[in-house]
Design a protein around this motif. Structure first.
Motif, short mmCIF file in Angstrom:
data_model
loop_
_atom_site.label_atom_id
_atom_site.label_comp_id
_atom_site.label_asym_id
_atom_site.label_seq_id
_atom_site.Cartn_x
_atom_site.Cartn_y
_atom_site.Cartn_z
N GLN A 1 -12.28 -13.26 -34.47
CA GLN A 1 -11.03 -13.22 -33.73
C GLN A 1 -10.08 -14.36 -34.11
OE1 GLN A 1 -12.46 -13.18 -29.67
NE2 GLN A 1 -12.27 -10.96 -29.53
N CYS A 2 -10.62 -15.51 -34.47
CA CYS A 2 -9.78 -16.69 -34.75
C CYS A 2 -9.47 -16.84 -36.23
CB CYS A 2 -10.46 -17.96 -34.24
SG CYS A 2 -10.72 -17.98 -32.44
N CYS A 3 -10.42 -16.59 -37.09
CA CYS A 3 -10.22 -16.77 -38.54
C CYS A 3 -9.73 -15.45 -39.13
CB CYS A 3 -11.52 -17.22 -39.20
SG CYS A 3 -12.22 -18.74 -38.50
N LEU A 4 -8.45 -15.19 -38.96
CA LEU A 4 -7.88 -13.91 -39.37
C LEU A 4 -7.77 -13.78 -40.88
CD1 LEU A 4 -5.05 -13.60 -36.69
CD2 LEU A 4 -7.38 -12.69 -36.62
N MET A 5 -7.84 -14.89 -41.61
CA MET A 5 -7.73 -14.85 -43.07
C MET A 5 -9.09 -14.76 -43.76
SD MET A 5 -4.83 -17.84 -43.47
CE MET A 5 -4.80 -17.69 -45.25
N LEU A 6 -10.17 -14.66 -43.00
CA LEU A 6 -11.51 -14.63 -43.58
C LEU A 6 -11.71 -13.37 -44.41
CD1 LEU A 6 -14.22 -16.20 -43.64
CD2 LEU A 6 -14.96 -14.74 -41.75
N GLU A 7 -12.05 -13.56 -45.69
CA GLU A 7 -12.26 -12.43 -46.60
C GLU A 7 -13.68 -12.33 -47.10
OE1 GLU A 7 -9.52 -12.71 -49.79
OE2 GLU A 7 -7.73 -12.39 -48.55
N GLU A 8 -14.45 -13.42 -47.06
CA GLU A 8 -15.80 -13.40 -47.61
C GLU A 8 -16.74 -14.13 -46.66
OE1 GLU A 8 -18.16 -15.25 -51.47
OE2 GLU A 8 -16.14 -14.42 -51.73
N LEU A 9 -17.81 -13.47 -46.26
CA LEU A 9 -18.80 -14.03 -45.36
C LEU A 9 -20.18 -13.90 -45.99
CD1 LEU A 9 -19.65 -15.23 -42.61
CD2 LEU A 9 -19.74 -12.89 -41.72
N THR A 10 -20.87 -15.02 -46.11
CA THR A 10 -22.22 -15.05 -46.67
C THR A 10 -23.16 -15.60 -45.62
OG1 THR A 10 -21.37 -15.44 -48.91
CG2 THR A 10 -23.68 -15.94 -48.51
N ILE A 11 -24.23 -14.87 -45.34
CA ILE A 11 -25.23 -15.27 -44.36
C ILE A 11 -26.57 -15.37 -45.07
CG2 ILE A 11 -26.41 -14.66 -42.22
CD1 ILE A 11 -23.90 -13.23 -41.34
N CYS A 12 -27.14 -16.59 -45.07
CA CYS A 12 -28.36 -16.86 -45.80
C CYS A 12 -29.44 -17.35 -44.83
CB CYS A 12 -28.10 -17.92 -46.88
SG CYS A 12 -29.54 -18.39 -47.85
#
Length: 477
Positions: free
Chosen positions: A284-295
């Motif tokens: 909701q807050c990081c509207l520019m987020l394009e890449e998410l990596t979960i390790c």
């Protein structure tokens, strides 16, 4: 004829002494300078005479160039010549230091003493990870981890105890961050471990251009300092690492991060805890987020449904996850990521059918699917990928449980498929290829087929046009 004319050596005929003669009478170095100036004047009039004057061969002609012009010349040279060029003279050593933008610190005293800033005043990328560890130089025992490498005195303790023993105190790390912030206001990328909220706040106030941060041994309190980095775009958080160190990142820290770093474009969470609320806050807050990596996540069940709040997310990567989401909830609450284009799964354990089904449902808009060395992906699991109707690129590597039948059942439903890569999938047999699957191969733009070492399909298809869209499989003889 007079007496004066007959005796030219008469003292009455001598010219009066000059000041230059008296001044240079007992000053041999100045005589050489005047002589060199006279030679230079003659050489400027006659260019051919320069080859006859050996005194000018040892003159450093780069002294005629300004620092700015010489910097432009040195910057055009290849990187392999950087170290040799710095040995020419002190001036070149200083100028080469101004060209260095990225540096990995191994000696912490080099930073806190101020020599780092003096030697390299224009640093933009600094790695402090190994510098935050003090270890004996002459030790014969080396501990190597995928994140750090260090020498140790003895080997009868655990890795966690060894790291805690050889890690610089938080106060010392904060002092180094303050020195770095004061000397490198144009810093753009930083890698650090065991920093506190105060040290990161100092960094955020002084380094307004900081865009990329990699923080090891991170916790919720430290994230208060990260939230002050308003221009941060790339962030990597390492919370808990098995066998190395333990640190907690929960929903509290993720919410603080989301409210402060609203310009994030790439985010990687490694060994972090959390749940639906933390991922939702980021979406909701990081509207520019394009890449998410979960390790290697430790998140609670139900977090997968929060990905639908990341409306502009284009790439989702899951690395080394022992589980995905054991209880994702009903389908009506899952939603999906409308802008998602790439789904990458690497070294994950795909044991739960409910988890895999929910994952592909959330990612049903993807156009690129990559599965690399994931345990448990069999025919039933891969069937859930049929919901992704827009897939154009599929890469399968190390999927030993998947068979030709399971591959065919899914890829035939993807009408837009253009590229297929199958490597090291031993249960996919060429003898089981059906006419429908062979027809699909003919319409592909690119085909890389090497399911096992005995595969001969790639070599047998050379020259047939197979694997090129529009090509003909059979040729008239």
């Amino acid at each position: 004829m007079s007496v004066l004319e007959e005796n030219p050596d008469s003292p009455l005929k001598k010219r009066p002494p000059r000041w230059s003669d008296i001044w240079l009478k007992k000053t041999k170095p100045l005589k050489h300078v005047v002589f060199a100036m006279q030679l230079q004047s003659l050489a400027s009039k006659d260019p051919k005479s320069q080859t006859l004057i050996p005194h000018f061969a040892n003159i450093d002609r780069t002294l005629l160039l300004s620092d700015e012009l010489l910097l432009k010349i040195l910057s055009k040279l290849p990187l392999s010549q950087r170290n040799p060029n710095s040995l020419v003279c002190k001036r070149w050593l200083y100028l080469q230091g101004r060209l260095v933008r990225s540096l990995k610190i191994l000696d912490w005293n080099f930073l806190v003493s101020g020599r780092l800033i003096t030697r390299f005043p224009n640093l933009a990328h600094v790695d402090l990870l190994n510098g935050c560890l003090f270890s004996p130089r002459n030790s014969g025992i080396l501990l190597t981890h995928r994140m750090v490498s260090m020498q140790m005195r003895y080997g009868n303790c655990s890795n966690w105890e060894l790291l805690e023993e050889n890690l610089l105190p938080v106060e010392v790390v904060d002092g180094g961050l303050q020195a770095l912030a004061n000397g490198c206001p144009n810093l753009r990328r930083l890698v650090v471990i065991n920093a506190s909220e105060l040290g990161l706040l100092t960094l955020a106030e002084e380094c307004l251009t900081l865009q990329e941060l990699e923080l090891h041994k991170c916790n919720d309190n430290v994230l208060r300092g990260i939230a002050a980095c308003e221009n941060l775009q790339i962030l990597k958080l390492i919370g808990n690492v098995d066998g190395l160190y333990c640190s907690l990142v929960s929903d509290v820290g993720l919410t603080i991060l989301a409210q402060g770093c609203k310009r994030l474009v790439r985010l990687e969470l490694s060994g972090c805890e959390g749940s639906f609320d933390g991922i939702k806050a980021i979406g909701q807050c990081c509207l520019m987020l394009e890449e998410l990596t979960i390790c290697d996540h430790r998140m609670e069940d139900g977090w997968l449904a929060a990905l639908s709040y990341c409306e502009n997310l284009k790439t989702l990567r899951l690395l080394s996850c022992k589980r995905i989401d054991l209880d994702p909830g009903p389908d009506e609450y899952l939603g999906f990521c409308p802008s998602l284009e790439r789904l990458h799964l690497q070294k994950c354990q795909l044991r739960s059918k409910k988890s895999v089904r929910a994952l592909f449902r959330v990612c049903e808009a993807v156009r690129e699917v990559v599965v690399l060395d994931c345990w448990g992906l069999d025919n039933d699991m891969f069937t859930f990928a049929s919901v992704c109707r827009r897939v154009k690129f599929l890469s399968l590597e190390g999927c030993s449980l998947l068979t030709t039948e399971g591959l065919e059942a899914t890829v035939l439903s993807w009408l837009d498929l253009e590229t297929l890569v199958v490597v090291s999938c031993k249960n996919i047999k060429e003898s089981d290829i059906s006419p429908a699957l062979a027809t699909l191969f003919c319409n592909l733009k690119e085909l890389r087929w090497r399911p096992d070492a005995k595969s001969l399909l790639s070599s047998s298809l050379m020259g047939t046009g197979m694997g090129k869209k529009g090509g003909k499989f059979f040729k008239r003889t």
